[in-house]
Design a protein around this motif. Structure first.
Motif, PDB file in Angstrom:
ATOM      1  N   LYS A 102      40.675  52.048  72.062  1.00  0.00           N
ATOM      2  CA  LYS A 102      40.822  51.315  73.432  1.00  0.00           C
ATOM      3  C   LYS A 102      40.507  49.891  73.807  1.00  0.00           C
ATOM      4  CE  LYS A 102      39.601  55.806  75.325  1.00  0.00           C
ATOM      5  NZ  LYS A 102      38.115  56.892  75.984  1.00  0.00           N
ATOM      6  N   LEU A 103      39.646  48.549  73.051  1.00  0.00           N
ATOM      7  CA  LEU A 103      39.638  47.524  72.730  1.00  0.00           C
ATOM      8  C   LEU A 103      40.878  46.944  72.946  1.00  0.00           C
ATOM      9  CD1 LEU A 103      36.722  45.792  73.013  1.00  0.00           C
ATOM     10  CD2 LEU A 103      37.143  45.285  70.426  1.00  0.00           C
ATOM     11  N   CYS A 104      40.989  46.091  74.484  1.00  0.00           N
ATOM     12  CA  CYS A 104      41.822  45.492  74.295  1.00  0.00           C
ATOM     13  C   CYS A 104      41.211  43.895  75.239  1.00  0.00           C
ATOM     14  CB  CYS A 104      42.812  45.840  74.789  1.00  0.00           C
ATOM     15  SG  CYS A 104      41.998  46.045  76.830  1.00  0.00           S
ATOM     16  N   ILE A 105      40.210  44.110  75.242  1.00  0.00           N
ATOM     17  CA  ILE A 105      40.054  42.635  75.442  1.00  0.00           C
ATOM     18  C   ILE A 105      39.021  42.011  74.985  1.00  0.00           C
ATOM     19  CG2 ILE A 105      38.986  41.640  77.990  1.00  0.00           C
ATOM     20  CD1 ILE A 105      39.643  43.456  79.759  1.00  0.00           C
ATOM     21  N   TYR A 106      39.150  40.317  74.205  1.00  0.00           N
ATOM     22  CA  TYR A 106      38.659  40.159  73.080  1.00  0.00           C
ATOM     23  C   TYR A 106      37.945  39.020  73.478  1.00  0.00           C
ATOM     24  CZ  TYR A 106      41.518  43.737  70.920  1.00  0.00           C
ATOM     25  OH  TYR A 106      42.736  44.622  70.487  1.00  0.00           O
ATOM     26  N   ARG A 107      36.309  38.697  72.578  1.00  0.00           N
ATOM     27  CA  ARG A 107      36.349  37.884  72.741  1.00  0.00           C
ATOM     28  C   ARG A 107      36.721  37.014  71.252  1.00  0.00           C
ATOM     29  NH1 ARG A 107      31.470  35.632  74.889  1.00  0.00           N
ATOM     30  NH2 ARG A 107      30.539  36.583  75.742  1.00  0.00           N
ATOM     31  N   VAL A 108      37.329  36.508  71.870  1.00  0.00           N
ATOM     32  CA  VAL A 108      37.690  34.917  70.461  1.00  0.00           C
ATOM     33  C   VAL A 108      37.368  34.547  69.742  1.00  0.00           C
ATOM     34  CG1 VAL A 108      39.211  32.941  69.940  1.00  0.00           C
ATOM     35  CG2 VAL A 108      39.585  34.273  72.926  1.00  0.00           C
ATOM     36  N   PRO A 109      37.710  34.891  68.429  1.00  0.00           N
ATOM     37  CA  PRO A 109      37.018  34.645  67.355  1.00  0.00           C
ATOM     38  C   PRO A 109      36.683  33.602  67.325  1.00  0.00           C
ATOM     39  CG  PRO A 109      38.939  35.937  66.257  1.00  0.00           C
ATOM     40  CD  PRO A 109      39.640  35.569  68.552  1.00  0.00           C
ATOM     41  N   HIS A 110      35.468  33.030  66.317  1.00  0.00           N
ATOM     42  CA  HIS A 110      35.032  31.542  66.059  1.00  0.00           C
ATOM     43  C   HIS A 110      35.515  30.531  65.160  1.00  0.00           C
ATOM     44  CE1 HIS A 110      34.087  32.152  61.538  1.00  0.00           C
ATOM     45  NE2 HIS A 110      32.881  33.213  62.372  1.00  0.00           N
ATOM     46  N   TYR A 111      36.626  31.315  64.387  1.00  0.00           N
ATOM     47  CA  TYR A 111      37.617  30.340  63.391  1.00  0.00           C
ATOM     48  C   TYR A 111      38.203  30.199  64.255  1.00  0.00           C
ATOM     49  CZ  TYR A 111      40.157  34.524  62.855  1.00  0.00           C
ATOM     50  OH  TYR A 111      41.242  35.789  63.202  1.00  0.00           O
ATOM     51  N   LEU A 112      39.187  30.253  65.270  1.00  0.00           N
ATOM     52  CA  LEU A 112      39.902  29.798  66.641  1.00  0.00           C
ATOM     53  C   LEU A 112      39.556  29.599  67.073  1.00  0.00           C
ATOM     54  CD1 LEU A 112      42.094  33.250  66.693  1.00  0.00           C
ATOM     55  CD2 LEU A 112      42.882  31.736  65.990  1.00  0.00           C
ATOM     56  N   ARG A 113      38.418  28.900  67.911  1.00  0.00           N
ATOM     57  CA  ARG A 113      38.236  28.605  69.144  1.00  0.00           C
ATOM     58  C   ARG A 113      36.996  27.387  68.247  1.00  0.00           C
ATOM     59  NH1 ARG A 113      35.218  32.715  72.488  1.00  0.00           N
ATOM     60  NH2 ARG A 113      34.624  30.290  74.249  1.00  0.00           N
ATOM     61  N   GLU A 114      36.816  27.184  67.197  1.00  0.00           N
ATOM     62  CA  GLU A 114      35.540  26.016  66.461  1.00  0.00           C
ATOM     63  C   GLU A 114      36.318  24.343  67.326  1.00  0.00           C
ATOM     64  OE1 GLU A 114      34.084  24.642  62.491  1.00  0.00           O
ATOM     65  OE2 GLU A 114      35.800  26.555  62.433  1.00  0.00           O
ATOM     66  N   GLY A 115      35.865  23.702  67.402  1.00  0.00           N
ATOM     67  CA  GLY A 115      36.065  22.586  68.042  1.00  0.00           C
ATOM     68  C   GLY A 115      36.754  22.433  69.463  1.00  0.00           C
ATOM     69  N   ASP A 116      37.246  23.607  69.849  1.00  0.00           N
ATOM     70  CA  ASP A 116      38.303  23.542  70.942  1.00  0.00           C
ATOM     71  C   ASP A 116      38.060  24.875  72.279  1.00  0.00           C
ATOM     72  OD1 ASP A 116      40.118  22.746  73.287  1.00  0.00           O
ATOM     73  OD2 ASP A 116      41.833  22.664  71.855  1.00  0.00           O
ATOM     74  N   ASP A 117      36.568  24.657  72.624  1.00  0.00           N
ATOM     75  CA  ASP A 117      36.296  26.090  73.006  1.00  0.00           C
ATOM     76  C   ASP A 117      36.106  25.698  74.213  1.00  0.00           C
ATOM     77  OD1 ASP A 117      33.517  28.116  73.529  1.00  0.00           O
ATOM     78  OD2 ASP A 117      32.681  27.038  74.509  1.00  0.00           O
ATOM     79  N   LYS A 118      36.613  25.038  75.328  1.00  0.00           N
ATOM     80  CA  LYS A 118      36.676  24.206  76.658  1.00  0.00           C
ATOM     81  C   LYS A 118      38.214  25.121  77.382  1.00  0.00           C
ATOM     82  CE  LYS A 118      37.216  20.897  80.177  1.00  0.00           C
ATOM     83  NZ  LYS A 118      38.051  19.705  80.328  1.00  0.00           N
ATOM     84  N   ALA A 119      39.490  25.573  76.189  1.00  0.00           N
ATOM     85  CA  ALA A 119      40.584  26.447  75.855  1.00  0.00           C
ATOM     86  C   ALA A 119      40.758  27.867  76.685  1.00  0.00           C
ATOM     87  CB  ALA A 119      41.800  25.540  74.877  1.00  0.00           C
ATOM     88  N   TYR A 120      38.531  28.094  75.805  1.00  0.00           N
ATOM     89  CA  TYR A 120      39.287  29.520  75.932  1.00  0.00           C
ATOM     90  C   TYR A 120      38.286  29.879  77.162  1.00  0.00           C
ATOM     91  CZ  TYR A 120      41.596  29.186  71.278  1.00  0.00           C
ATOM     92  OH  TYR A 120      42.531  29.256  70.174  1.00  0.00           O
ATOM     93  N   ALA A 121      37.012  29.160  77.418  1.00  0.00           N
ATOM     94  CA  ALA A 121      35.941  29.370  78.203  1.00  0.00           C
ATOM     95  C   ALA A 121      36.651  28.665  79.561  1.00  0.00           C
ATOM     96  CB  ALA A 121      34.321  28.694  77.942  1.00  0.00           C
ATOM     97  N   PRO A 122      36.653  29.664  80.969  1.00  0.00           N
ATOM     98  CA  PRO A 122      37.002  29.469  82.371  1.00  0.00           C
ATOM     99  C   PRO A 122      35.779  28.176  82.497  1.00  0.00           C
ATOM    100  CG  PRO A 122      35.163  31.542  82.266  1.00  0.00           C
ATOM    101  CD  PRO A 122      36.364  30.824  80.557  1.00  0.00           C
TER     102      PRO A 122
END
Length: 531
Positions: A102-122
């Motif tokens: 049932k999991l469908c709203i995820y936390r973005v994995p750290h290896y994707l967001r490394e160095g560009d956290d602003k693109a994933y954080a409101p």
């Protein structure tokens, strides 16, 4: 010296007697009727240390050897063994309690967001539990409460109606999220957050479709007036970590419209609200807008995505982008060898860059369609639809790629398209050539920024180069590129037919060559066969 030794023996004897009395009676040895004994300083310290130790940490085993009785300490498990057992027990409970399906709203994995956290954080508004309560996002809370108050006043409903309805869906909604941010929220706090954020989101959706003035908001409202902040709100609400389950939004909107069981209306509102973020310059058609307005007025169930459903806004938006997408044909040889590789230029290459393809004779033309992913190749011409790039494109693509990386059964079509474009674009010259042919239109500072954007989108993405809807097209392009005759013809056209003066020079050179050949022929012919 003898007196001192005798005093020490007497003290130890009295201590032993008192300890025996305490064991037999089971009560404390100090009482008002007991005589006061002065122990040596070291003896008092050892007694206090023994009294402070927990009873579980010391196990005494008695061994009888005739008349003698020996007490031996049984050492307990060390602290790190106990810690390991506790972690295993916690893992067992998590595995039994979690519902990964049932999991469908995820936390973005750290290896994707490394160095560009602003693109994933409101930046200004939080939706859901992942960023709930953050200090820099609390300013929007008062506007959320204003939206909820407008809803209750306009519908003449009591707040308990919405709280009870969401309370029924609480367990199902919690299963959509992961991590400690869910377990730390109590039931009342979670339901309150769902109702508050959900009504705020629906007010934004309905205001964009019907007009905020129709919902009772003044034209100078700081939030509900489609001002400059609305663009930032749209970017925040399309982020993967900033989502609410679609069934929560459907239930809240159904209660407002008097039809709690309706489904699909929120999906239409999502498409219109996020239409400015579309990576194409084709707006919604007038017929679609009229159907949308009529469905809101009469609460009908017109829904272009009704046969697909939806999990949340990101899923609905992605499905709308990929409507009528081509179906990939099964490839038998994929089973023999599959490459799950990091999508960077060192380890995989779907296609050559624009400059190299141009040198091989491949031409680029804009394809007239609003489906930006629908790329075709025919007779040496690569037809690519127009792509509009603005300041929110990077965050949009990153969150769509993150969703495809996390959601198992949603495919990788957006990722395939971005990887394909990343291979095409290596430098600002490639962007300039695509822009010249009308394929890329951007609002960024320079072509170099566009090239840097695509080169950073898929740096750490796990991607199967064979499982792509563009794999067949890439093979056709590469096969055309590897044909030497095409490269020679392209070099001839580039060097001698690039402008009228080059053509005139070539014709003149050929004419002179023919005259010289003719003169030589007749000179040799007249020498051997004179007239």
């Amino acid at each position: 010296m003898v007196a001192v030794f005798t005093k020490e023996l007497l003290s130890w004897y009295l201590i032993t007697v008192k300890l025996g009395e305490a064991v037999e009676s089971g009560v404390a040895t100090t009482s008002t009727t007991s005589p006061t004994i002065e122990f040596p300083e070291q003896t008092q310290h050892s007694l206090q240390k023994q009294q402070q130790e927990p009873s579980e940490s010391r196990q005494i085993v008695k061994r009888n050897y005739g008349e003698n009785c020996e007490e031996v300490d049984n050492p307990p498990d060390s602290e790190w063994v106990i810690s390991i057992k506790e972690k295993l027990e916690q893992a067992s409970q998590d595995d039994a309690a979690s519902s990964w399906a049932k999991l469908c709203i995820y936390r973005v994995p750290h290896y994707l967001r490394e160095g560009d956290d602003k693109a994933y954080a409101p930046q200004i508004v939080s939706v859901g539990p992942y960023h709930h309560g953050k200090r820099r996002l609390r300013q929007m809370d008062r506007h959320k409460w204003r939206a909820l108050q407008h809803v209750l006043k306009r519908t003449n409903h009591d707040i308990n109606l919405y709280l009870d309805a969401v309370k029924e869906l609480e367990e199902r909604a919690r299963a959509c999220y992961e991590g400690p941010s869910i377990t730390s929220l109590g039931s009342n706090e979670f339901v309150e957050m769902m109702v508050l954020d959900g009504c705020f989101v629906i007010e934004l959706f309905r205001g964009a479709a019907e007009g905020f003035k129709q919902l009772g908001y003044p034209r100078n409202d700081p939030i509900f007036a489609m001002r400059g902040s609305m663009h930032i709100i749209q970017r925040d609400m399309i982020m993967l970590e900033n989502q609410l389950p679609l069934f929560i939004l459907d239930r809240l909107l159904g209660l407002q419209l008097g039809n709690p069981g309706q489904k699909g209306l929120v999906a239409k509102l999502v498409l219109q609200f996020f239409d400015p973020l579309m990576p194409t310059d084709e707006p919604l058609t007038k017929s679609y807008r009229s159907k949308l307005e009529s469905s809101l007025r009469y609460a009908t169930t017109f829904d272009p995505l009704s046969d697909h459903g939806g999990l949340h806004c990101v899923d609905v938006f992605r499905r709308s982008l990929l409507r009528r997408r081509p179906q990939r044909e099964p490839r038998i040889w994929i089973k023999r060898w599959s490459h799950n590789r990091v999508a960077d230029k060192r380890r995989q290459q779907l296609i050559h860059c624009v400059t190299e393809l141009k040198e091989a004779g491949i031409k680029f033309k804009k394809r007239k369609t609003d489906r930006f992913w629908d790329i075709k190749f025919k007779n040496g011409i690569l037809y690519i639809p127009r792509l509009l790039i603005h300041d929110g494109t990077k965050s949009l693509f990153l969150n769509l790629i993150a969703f495809e990386q996390c959601q198992l059964d949603c495919g990788n079509d957006i990722t395939s398209y971005v990887v394909f474009m990343d291979n095409l674009i290596n430098s600002h010259q490639d962007v300039a050539h695509l822009h010249y042919h009308g394929i890329i239109e951007h609002w960024l500072g320079s072509d170099a920024e566009v090239a840097d954007l695509f080169n950073r989108l898929c740096q750490e993405v796990v991607f199967d180069i064979n499982d792509s809807y563009l794999s067949h097209l890439s093979e056709d392009v590469n096969r055309y590129y590897d044909h030497k005759w095409n490269a020679w013809c392209a070099s001839l056209r580039h060097n001698y037919f690039s402008n009228p003066w080059a053509i005139i020079s070539l014709v003149a050179a050929v004419f002179l060559l023919l005259i010289t050949f003719t003169q030589t022929f007749y000179g040799v012919y007249g020498y051997y066969k004179p007239s």
